[in-house]
Motif scaffolding. Structure first.
Motif, PDB file in Angstrom:
ATOM      1  N   ASN A 171     -11.023   2.185  -0.976  1.00 50.78           N
ATOM      2  CA  ASN A 171     -10.100   1.516  -1.395  1.00 50.78           C
ATOM      3  C   ASN A 171      -9.404   1.702  -2.606  1.00 50.78           C
ATOM      4  OD1 ASN A 171     -12.670   0.336  -2.058  1.00 50.78           O
ATOM      5  ND2 ASN A 171     -12.433  -1.248  -1.297  1.00 50.78           N
ATOM      6  N   MET A 172      -9.525   2.423  -3.340  1.00 51.91           N
ATOM      7  CA  MET A 172      -9.359   2.705  -4.723  1.00 51.91           C
ATOM      8  C   MET A 172      -8.397   2.157  -5.536  1.00 51.91           C
ATOM      9  SD  MET A 172      -9.171   6.422  -6.945  1.00 51.91           S
ATOM     10  CE  MET A 172     -11.052   6.267  -6.429  1.00 51.91           C
ATOM     11  N   ARG A 173      -8.701   1.289  -6.231  1.00 54.62           N
ATOM     12  CA  ARG A 173      -7.575   0.633  -7.364  1.00 54.62           C
ATOM     13  C   ARG A 173      -6.379   1.614  -7.848  1.00 54.62           C
ATOM     14  NH1 ARG A 173     -11.360  -1.253  -9.808  1.00 54.62           N
ATOM     15  NH2 ARG A 173     -10.036  -0.358 -11.942  1.00 54.62           N
ATOM     16  N   LYS A 174      -5.479   0.963  -7.367  1.00 55.12           N
ATOM     17  CA  LYS A 174      -4.256   1.966  -8.325  1.00 55.12           C
ATOM     18  C   LYS A 174      -4.329   2.829  -9.825  1.00 55.12           C
ATOM     19  CE  LYS A 174       0.919   2.561  -8.641  1.00 55.12           C
ATOM     20  NZ  LYS A 174       2.177   1.190  -8.572  1.00 55.12           N
ATOM     21  N   ASP A 175      -5.139   1.921 -10.239  1.00 59.63           N
ATOM     22  CA  ASP A 175      -5.245   1.814 -12.015  1.00 59.63           C
ATOM     23  C   ASP A 175      -6.014   2.641 -12.084  1.00 59.63           C
ATOM     24  OD1 ASP A 175      -6.774  -0.183 -11.062  1.00 59.63           O
ATOM     25  OD2 ASP A 175      -7.150  -0.658 -13.184  1.00 59.63           O
ATOM     26  N   LEU A 176      -7.063   2.712 -11.408  1.00 60.61           N
ATOM     27  CA  LEU A 176      -7.912   3.003 -11.315  1.00 60.61           C
ATOM     28  C   LEU A 176      -7.584   5.030 -10.984  1.00 60.61           C
ATOM     29  CD1 LEU A 176     -11.193   4.859 -11.440  1.00 60.61           C
ATOM     30  CD2 LEU A 176     -11.683   3.516  -9.474  1.00 60.61           C
ATOM     31  N   THR A 177      -6.937   5.266 -10.126  1.00 61.84           N
ATOM     32  CA  THR A 177      -6.368   6.193  -9.851  1.00 61.84           C
ATOM     33  C   THR A 177      -5.268   6.729 -10.032  1.00 61.84           C
ATOM     34  OG1 THR A 177      -6.163   5.468  -6.813  1.00 61.84           O
ATOM     35  CG2 THR A 177      -5.058   7.765  -7.445  1.00 61.84           C
ATOM     36  N   ARG A 178      -4.730   6.175 -11.295  1.00 58.22           N
ATOM     37  CA  ARG A 178      -3.862   7.114 -12.308  1.00 58.22           C
ATOM     38  C   ARG A 178      -5.106   7.767 -13.130  1.00 58.22           C
ATOM     39  NH1 ARG A 178       1.718   4.918 -12.411  1.00 58.22           N
ATOM     40  NH2 ARG A 178       1.326   5.211 -15.058  1.00 58.22           N
ATOM     41  N   TYR A 179      -5.795   6.915 -13.470  1.00 53.57           N
ATOM     42  CA  TYR A 179      -7.125   7.172 -15.008  1.00 53.57           C
ATOM     43  C   TYR A 179      -7.787   8.214 -14.073  1.00 53.57           C
ATOM     44  CZ  TYR A 179     -11.359   7.103 -17.394  1.00 53.57           C
ATOM     45  OH  TYR A 179     -12.779   7.649 -17.861  1.00 53.57           O
ATOM     46  N   ASN A 180      -8.478   8.710 -13.174  1.00 56.58           N
ATOM     47  CA  ASN A 180      -8.546   9.493 -12.378  1.00 56.58           C
ATOM     48  C   ASN A 180      -8.244  10.993 -12.463  1.00 56.58           C
ATOM     49  OD1 ASN A 180     -11.034  11.060 -11.072  1.00 56.58           O
ATOM     50  ND2 ASN A 180     -10.639  10.280  -8.835  1.00 56.58           N
ATOM     51  N   THR A 181      -6.921  10.642 -11.877  1.00 56.66           N
ATOM     52  CA  THR A 181      -5.440  11.386 -11.848  1.00 56.66           C
ATOM     53  C   THR A 181      -5.697  12.154 -13.668  1.00 56.66           C
ATOM     54  OG1 THR A 181      -4.412  10.554 -10.359  1.00 56.66           O
ATOM     55  CG2 THR A 181      -3.132  12.512 -11.294  1.00 56.66           C
ATOM     56  N   LYS A 182      -5.146  11.144 -13.935  1.00 61.73           N
ATOM     57  CA  LYS A 182      -4.603  11.422 -16.044  1.00 61.73           C
ATOM     58  C   LYS A 182      -5.717  12.753 -16.806  1.00 61.73           C
ATOM     59  CE  LYS A 182      -2.636   9.777 -19.556  1.00 61.73           C
ATOM     60  NZ  LYS A 182      -3.625   9.939 -20.862  1.00 61.73           N
ATOM     61  N   LEU A 183      -6.900  11.302 -16.554  1.00 66.63           N
ATOM     62  CA  LEU A 183      -8.230  12.288 -16.796  1.00 66.63           C
ATOM     63  C   LEU A 183      -8.556  13.802 -16.706  1.00 66.63           C
ATOM     64  CD1 LEU A 183     -10.308  12.190 -19.173  1.00 66.63           C
ATOM     65  CD2 LEU A 183     -11.370  11.182 -17.146  1.00 66.63           C
ATOM     66  N   PHE A 184      -7.710  14.238 -15.052  1.00 69.03           N
ATOM     67  CA  PHE A 184      -8.561  14.989 -14.338  1.00 69.03           C
ATOM     68  C   PHE A 184      -7.702  16.420 -14.615  1.00 69.03           C
ATOM     69  CE2 PHE A 184      -8.402  18.051 -11.276  1.00 69.03           C
ATOM     70  CZ  PHE A 184      -9.520  18.826 -10.611  1.00 69.03           C
ATOM     71  N   MET A 207       0.424  -1.036   0.053  1.00 70.66           N
ATOM     72  CA  MET A 207      -0.316  -0.081   0.325  1.00 70.66           C
ATOM     73  C   MET A 207       0.860   1.487   0.290  1.00 70.66           C
ATOM     74  SD  MET A 207      -2.537  -1.052   2.600  1.00 70.66           S
ATOM     75  CE  MET A 207      -3.716  -2.443   2.856  1.00 70.66           C
ATOM     76  N   TYR A 208       2.134   1.169   0.670  1.00 75.19           N
ATOM     77  CA  TYR A 208       2.722   2.660   1.089  1.00 75.19           C
ATOM     78  C   TYR A 208       3.392   2.954  -0.451  1.00 75.19           C
ATOM     79  CZ  TYR A 208       2.528   3.538   6.337  1.00 75.19           C
ATOM     80  OH  TYR A 208       2.221   3.969   7.422  1.00 75.19           O
ATOM     81  N   ASN A 209       3.562   1.947  -0.778  1.00 76.00           N
ATOM     82  CA  ASN A 209       4.510   1.829  -2.178  1.00 76.00           C
ATOM     83  C   ASN A 209       3.258   2.313  -3.314  1.00 76.00           C
ATOM     84  OD1 ASN A 209       7.491   1.256  -1.889  1.00 76.00           O
ATOM     85  ND2 ASN A 209       6.637   0.055  -0.780  1.00 76.00           N
ATOM     86  N   ASP A 210       2.147   1.732  -2.943  1.00 71.03           N
ATOM     87  CA  ASP A 210       1.700   2.378  -4.376  1.00 71.03           C
ATOM     88  C   ASP A 210       1.410   3.393  -3.969  1.00 71.03           C
ATOM     89  OD1 ASP A 210       1.291   0.030  -5.677  1.00 71.03           O
ATOM     90  OD2 ASP A 210      -0.477  -0.351  -5.207  1.00 71.03           O
ATOM     91  N   PHE A 211       0.625   4.333  -2.837  1.00 67.04           N
ATOM     92  CA  PHE A 211       0.705   5.684  -2.838  1.00 67.04           C
ATOM     93  C   PHE A 211       1.667   6.404  -2.595  1.00 67.04           C
ATOM     94  CE2 PHE A 211      -2.045   3.983   1.164  1.00 67.04           C
ATOM     95  CZ  PHE A 211      -3.287   2.828   0.257  1.00 67.04           C
ATOM     96  N   MET A 212       3.195   5.930  -2.499  1.00 72.06           N
ATOM     97  CA  MET A 212       4.134   7.159  -3.025  1.00 72.06           C
ATOM     98  C   MET A 212       4.215   7.263  -4.614  1.00 72.06           C
ATOM     99  SD  MET A 212       6.738   6.075   0.446  1.00 72.06           S
ATOM    100  CE  MET A 212       8.244   7.454  -0.064  1.00 72.06           C
ATOM    101  N   ASP A 213       3.952   6.181  -5.132  1.00 71.45           N
ATOM    102  CA  ASP A 213       3.665   5.791  -6.461  1.00 71.45           C
ATOM    103  C   ASP A 213       2.349   6.615  -7.051  1.00 71.45           C
ATOM    104  OD1 ASP A 213       5.448   4.215  -7.281  1.00 71.45           O
ATOM    105  OD2 ASP A 213       4.507   2.824  -7.484  1.00 71.45           O
ATOM    106  N   GLU A 214       2.124   7.143  -6.261  1.00 76.81           N
ATOM    107  CA  GLU A 214       0.617   7.853  -7.077  1.00 76.81           C
ATOM    108  C   GLU A 214       1.216   9.360  -6.518  1.00 76.81           C
ATOM    109  OE1 GLU A 214      -2.764   3.808  -5.894  1.00 76.81           O
ATOM    110  OE2 GLU A 214      -2.333   5.896  -4.895  1.00 76.81           O
ATOM    111  N   LEU A 215       1.244   9.608  -5.744  1.00 75.41           N
ATOM    112  CA  LEU A 215       2.226  11.127  -5.333  1.00 75.41           C
ATOM    113  C   LEU A 215       3.246  11.284  -6.555  1.00 75.41           C
ATOM    114  CD1 LEU A 215       2.161  10.464  -1.619  1.00 75.41           C
ATOM    115  CD2 LEU A 215       0.720  12.423  -2.500  1.00 75.41           C
TER     116      LEU A 215
END
Length: 427
Positions: free
Chosen positions: A372-385, A42-50
């Motif tokens: 509990n948003m998945r990493k791929d969905l987080t990236r989709y939401n972030t990129k589209l925004f 989780m931590y590594n996914d979260f830091m990747d997302e940031l």
């Protein structure tokens, strides 16, 4: 307007029966629910997302501090911020929202660690100084609630003097006595990094932000509809004190989910939103309002609001415990109440322009990962925004100047951050 990417780092694997089987996600949540090996991922996914959000062009990435809970896994946001300071480039601000000043003994620790982050990042730090939730400060860390604000104010004064005074000095306060204060390192930004103060509806916090020329940030999880009364109260206090209504002296937090259409976004983000509001905000009301935590002035303002709006369901005027207990937990209610803004990019642009204008907010902090948003969905939401929403909001509040944003070193003066760190050859 500044658009900022905020991460709570929630524990993403609370069981489906968590709400029924556990009294609270905070303070006394059982340790058996935490799996360190899963948290490693989780931590590594979260830091990747940031880091991904910074690469996508958001003005800032934001982290915060909480303790003894499954709702946000950042007891030390400075650890995350130091990594972001090294791994992000350009002028992306590092917003630490923040360090709960009253919990640090001595508070010079905050002055030192924030100064380190500012140095590593080349002057990109926003220093958040929250008083802190009662769950974190009074129960998890055992601070006397009647002393919390006094400890906070004294710690603030110590930190500011440590940042700005050139000579070694002694500090003799009620809660902190230090013979020698002479911090190394010192922050890049002079006289100090911009200070932002997250809070609820405290009258004292509004007044203090106005008098100190700090940014007031309302970090509500109940969206713009419930947040309007609080922001109106803040701006009314600013008017009373004769201050400008510069929208950049305010920040607001909003959940967002972007899709191809409103129906598509509803389907995409329902599980994550319901997880957050059903499990991550499952807080036992007994932790919410310890005696002495809320000042007399704020209690009076709340009572007056309740009397005036007895028939109104607005969150303003409710106790923290009542807010947790009355939270909508199904996606339809979550959307209808404005907790989460969803829709196509154009839908979201329209709604966020309304939020920024009606609340008079120049710093919009966005939760694009929640529950509990998945990493791929987080990236989709972030990129589209970032591609379809962010550019269309830049002109909001264009007539105002942001005096509360970091002033980093010139790019040519900063250390180069490599794309990867090569392994050192064995000697």
């Amino acid at each position: 307007m500044k658009l900022m990417w905020f991460h709570l780092m929630p524990y993403t694997e609370l069981p489906a029966d968590f709400r029924d089987a556990n009294p609270s996600v905070w303070v006394d949540i059982h340790s058996s629910l935490f799996d360190p090996k899963r948290a490693h991922l989780m931590y590594n996914d979260f830091m990747d997302e940031l880091e991904y959000a910074a690469d996508c062009g958001f003005d800032a990435v934001c982290v915060n501090e909480h303790h003894s809970n499954g709702y946000g896994l950042m007891p030390s946001p400075n650890l995350i911020a130091s990594s972001l300071a090294r791994r992000t480039q350009g002028d992306t601000a590092i917003c630490v929202m923040g360090n709960s000043l009253a919990l640090y003994n001595p508070p010079t620790r905050v002055a030192e660690e924030f100064a380190m982050i500012d140095c590593i990042s080349g002057g990109r730090l926003i220093a958040g100084f929250p008083v802190g939730t009662p769950m974190d400060t009074c129960y998890a860390y055992g601070t006397n609630p009647s002393q919390l604000r006094q400890r906070y104010l004294e710690a603030h004064d110590l930190v500011m003097r440590a940042w700005t005074e050139k000579e070694t000095f002694a500090f003799n306060g009620r809660f902190n006595q230090q013979r020698y204060i002479n911090i190394w390192p010192r922050p890049v930004q002079t006289p100090h990094p911009p200070v932002w103060v997250p809070g609820g509806g405290s009258v004292e916090t509004w007044r203090w932000c106005a008098e100190m020329n700090y940014v007031y940030c309302y970090l509500s999880y109940y969206g713009y509809k419930a947040g309007k009364a609080t922001m109106d109260g803040y701006w009314a206090e600013m008017d009373r004190l004769g201050k400008d209504r510069n929208p950049y002296q305010a920040g607001f937090l909003q959940f967002v989910g972007v899709g191809e259409s409103r129906d598509h976004a509803f389907e995409l983000y329902a599980e994550a939103a319901e997880y957050f509001y059903g499990r991550c905000l499952h807080v036992d009301p007994r932790w919410a309002t310890p005696p002495g935590y809320t000042s007399e002035g704020s209690q009076r303002a709340g009572l007056e609001s309740q009397v005036k709006k007895a028939a109104d369901s607005n969150v303003r005027g409710k106790s923290t415990g009542e807010r947790f207990a009355s939270t909508a937990r199904e996606m339809q209610g979550i959307v209808d109440n404005g907790y989460v803004i969803i829709g196509s990019p154009d839908d979201v642009v329209e709604q966020l322009r309304e939020v920024a204008t009606n609340l008079n907010v120049g710093h919009l902090m966005l939760l694009l990962q929640y529950g509990n948003m998945r990493k791929d969905l987080t990236r989709y939401n972030t990129k589209l925004f970032a591609e379809k929403v962010l550019p269309k909001l830049r002109d909001v509040h264009a007539g105002w100047t942001d005096h509360w944003w970091p002033k980093p070193m010139a790019a040519e003066q900063r250390a180069e951050v490599p794309a990867f760190l090569p392994k050192l050859a064995a000697e």
